[in-house]
Scaffold this motif. Structure first.
Motif, PDB file in Angstrom:
ATOM      1  N   ARG A  66      -3.444  -4.353 -13.552  1.00  0.00           N
ATOM      2  CA  ARG A  66      -4.458  -3.348 -13.230  1.00  0.00           C
ATOM      3  C   ARG A  66      -4.792  -3.396 -11.744  1.00  0.00           C
ATOM      4  NH1 ARG A  66      -6.893  -0.982 -17.404  1.00  0.00           N
ATOM      5  NH2 ARG A  66      -8.715  -0.489 -16.126  1.00  0.00           N
ATOM      6  N   TRP A  67      -4.906  -4.607 -11.222  1.00  0.00           N
ATOM      7  CA  TRP A  67      -5.192  -4.797  -9.807  1.00  0.00           C
ATOM      8  C   TRP A  67      -4.072  -4.218  -8.936  1.00  0.00           C
ATOM      9  CZ3 TRP A  67      -5.023 -10.309  -7.231  1.00  0.00           C
ATOM     10  CH2 TRP A  67      -5.323 -10.182  -5.868  1.00  0.00           C
ATOM     11  N   ILE A  68      -2.832  -4.569  -9.253  1.00  0.00           N
ATOM     12  CA  ILE A  68      -1.696  -4.202  -8.410  1.00  0.00           C
ATOM     13  C   ILE A  68      -1.410  -2.705  -8.470  1.00  0.00           C
ATOM     14  CG2 ILE A  68       0.791  -4.490  -8.107  1.00  0.00           C
ATOM     15  CD1 ILE A  68       0.374  -7.430  -8.990  1.00  0.00           C
ATOM     16  N   THR A  69      -1.378  -2.131  -9.685  1.00  0.00           N
ATOM     17  CA  THR A  69      -1.103  -0.685  -9.785  1.00  0.00           C
ATOM     18  C   THR A  69      -2.215   0.124  -9.111  1.00  0.00           C
ATOM     19  OG1 THR A  69      -2.113  -0.674 -11.999  1.00  0.00           O
ATOM     20  CG2 THR A  69       0.289  -0.876 -11.875  1.00  0.00           C
ATOM     21  N   GLY A  70      -3.449  -0.359  -9.217  1.00  0.00           N
ATOM     22  CA  GLY A  70      -4.553   0.313  -8.539  1.00  0.00           C
ATOM     23  C   GLY A  70      -4.414   0.246  -7.022  1.00  0.00           C
ATOM     24  N   VAL A  72      -1.576  -0.097  -5.309  1.00  0.00           N
ATOM     25  CA  VAL A  72      -0.454   0.753  -4.895  1.00  0.00           C
ATOM     26  C   VAL A  72      -0.880   2.222  -4.857  1.00  0.00           C
ATOM     27  CG1 VAL A  72       1.844   1.582  -5.548  1.00  0.00           C
ATOM     28  CG2 VAL A  72       1.305  -0.847  -5.715  1.00  0.00           C
ATOM     29  N   ALA A  73      -1.603   2.656  -5.893  1.00  0.00           N
ATOM     30  CA  ALA A  73      -2.071   4.042  -5.931  1.00  0.00           C
ATOM     31  C   ALA A  73      -3.026   4.324  -4.774  1.00  0.00           C
ATOM     32  CB  ALA A  73      -2.765   4.310  -7.271  1.00  0.00           C
ATOM     33  N   GLU A  74      -3.913   3.404  -4.476  1.00  0.00           N
ATOM     34  CA  GLU A  74      -4.864   3.582  -3.386  1.00  0.00           C
ATOM     35  C   GLU A  74      -4.153   3.615  -2.035  1.00  0.00           C
ATOM     36  OE1 GLU A  74      -8.618   4.154  -1.652  1.00  0.00           O
ATOM     37  OE2 GLU A  74      -7.887   4.336  -3.717  1.00  0.00           O
ATOM     38  N   ALA A  75      -3.138   2.747  -1.862  1.00  0.00           N
ATOM     39  CA  ALA A  75      -2.370   2.736  -0.612  1.00  0.00           C
ATOM     40  C   ALA A  75      -1.651   4.066  -0.412  1.00  0.00           C
ATOM     41  CB  ALA A  75      -1.372   1.585  -0.626  1.00  0.00           C
ATOM     42  N   ALA A 107       3.572   1.447   0.336  1.00  0.00           N
ATOM     43  CA  ALA A 107       3.003   1.322  -1.011  1.00  0.00           C
ATOM     44  C   ALA A 107       3.731   0.235  -1.806  1.00  0.00           C
ATOM     45  CB  ALA A 107       3.082   2.657  -1.744  1.00  0.00           C
ATOM     46  N   THR A 108       5.070   0.249  -1.709  1.00  0.00           N
ATOM     47  CA  THR A 108       5.856  -0.785  -2.384  1.00  0.00           C
ATOM     48  C   THR A 108       5.556  -2.160  -1.801  1.00  0.00           C
ATOM     49  OG1 THR A 108       7.636   0.813  -2.777  1.00  0.00           O
ATOM     50  CG2 THR A 108       8.192  -1.515  -3.001  1.00  0.00           C
ATOM     51  N   GLY A 109       5.384  -2.219  -0.490  1.00  0.00           N
ATOM     52  CA  GLY A 109       5.054  -3.474   0.168  1.00  0.00           C
ATOM     53  C   GLY A 109       3.713  -4.027  -0.283  1.00  0.00           C
ATOM     54  N   SER A 115       1.697  -9.285  -5.454  1.00  0.00           N
ATOM     55  CA  SER A 115       2.444 -10.018  -6.480  1.00  0.00           C
ATOM     56  C   SER A 115       2.882 -11.386  -5.983  1.00  0.00           C
ATOM     57  CB  SER A 115       3.672  -9.203  -6.921  1.00  0.00           C
ATOM     58  OG  SER A 115       3.292  -7.994  -7.521  1.00  0.00           O
ATOM     59  N   GLN A 116       3.411 -11.430  -4.767  1.00  0.00           N
ATOM     60  CA  GLN A 116       3.896 -12.700  -4.239  1.00  0.00           C
ATOM     61  C   GLN A 116       2.741 -13.656  -3.952  1.00  0.00           C
ATOM     62  OE1 GLN A 116       6.640 -12.186  -0.991  1.00  0.00           O
ATOM     63  NE2 GLN A 116       8.083 -11.012  -2.221  1.00  0.00           N
ATOM     64  N   TRP A 117       1.608 -13.116  -3.489  1.00  0.00           N
ATOM     65  CA  TRP A 117       0.459 -13.986  -3.284  1.00  0.00           C
ATOM     66  C   TRP A 117      -0.045 -14.528  -4.627  1.00  0.00           C
ATOM     67  CZ3 TRP A 117      -2.565 -17.179  -0.937  1.00  0.00           C
ATOM     68  CH2 TRP A 117      -3.845 -17.415  -1.424  1.00  0.00           C
TER      69      TRP A 117
END
Length: 263
Positions: A66-70, A72-75, A107-109, A115-117
């Motif tokens: 939820r955190w990551i997809t949110g 990416v969408a915000e970026a 956005a992908t970055g 994810s890596q963190w």
């Protein structure tokens, strides 16, 4: 999600310590000094800790998605909004495909960064602190060897990655330029064909393909050598830990289970 990662990392170290207790109990029983119930106790604790560890990791995944997809969408939303505010001249002087590709890359970055963190760097840092404590419990010599190795390992990787960082930027820029040229040519293919410039455009794009491949090759080459270097450092570390462990066992200062735990 970060709390779950913290708990999961701690649980994995509980499994490691349980393995030490299980090993020592099995050796003591084999030598006629222990009770089989002690073996069964830790034999049940170990898979229980493993199951708890998996549940907590999956909890971090359900929260993290939820955190990551949110993020990416915000970026994507913010970057496209920022891009759309530029003047018509700005767009006329640049490839539309390259600009869109930069937004997509960013956005992908963002996804890769979080994810890596969350699942690599954060548990690595927490795990390192836990490992220092566990190795110290086994024997201070183990903790000292780990600390000395980290004092070499981290600076070597930092220096290497700084070089790799520049090459990664160059590869990303080459990829953006290539896609921009492809999109521009494809969008205006009717004009290109009418002007009889198809061969020229092929050569033009072909040069960009060559530059992209070269930048990718340079980045990959340095990445492989970084892995080789780390492999050598890890092999030396494992050898030193075994040497310390065997020396301490021969002097009766640690148990076999402690060596298994450290390994």
């Amino acid at each position: 999600s970060m709390v779950a990662v913290l708990v999961a990392t701690a649980a994995s170290r509980v499994m490691t310590y349980t393995l030490k207790l299980l090993t020592d109990a099995a050796i003591a029983f084999g030598q006629g000094r222990g009770d089989v119930s002690e073996i069964w106790r830790w034999a049940f604790v170990f898979p229980g800790a493993y199951l708890a560890n998996e549940v907590v990791w999956r909890t971090s995944g359900f929260c993290g998605m939820r955190w990551i997809t949110g993020a990416v969408a915000e970026a994507s939303r913010r970057l496209f909004g920022y891009l759309s505010e530029h003047s018509a001249t700005y767009f006329a002087d640049r490839f539309a495909g390259a600009l869109v590709n930069k937004v997509a890359n960013a956005a992908t970055g963002t996804e890769r960064l979080i994810s890596q963190w969350l699942w690599q760097f954060f548990p690595w840092i927490v795990g390192l602190l836990a490992d220092l404590w566990i190795t110290y419990l086994a024997h201070p010599y183990f903790a000292l060897a780990l600390a000395v190795w980290m004092a070499v390992y981290v600076p070597v990787n930092v220096l290497w990655v700084r070089r790799l960082h520049k090459l990664s930027f160059a590869y990303a820029e080459a990829s953006s330029q290539l896609r921009g040229k492809m999109v521009d040519t494809t969008t205006n293919i009717d004009t290109v064909q009418l002007a009889g410039e198809v061969a020229f455009e092929r050569q033009h794009v072909g040069e960009s393909i060559g530059l992209q491949r070269l930048s990718h090759l340079r980045e990959w080459w340095w990445s492989e050598w970084l892995l080789v270097t780390n492999g050598v450092l890890l092999a030396l570390f494992i050898l030193s830990m075994f040497g310390i462990g065997m020396g301490l066992i021969s002097r009766g200062l640690i148990s076999v289970g402690s060596l298994v735990m450290v390994v």
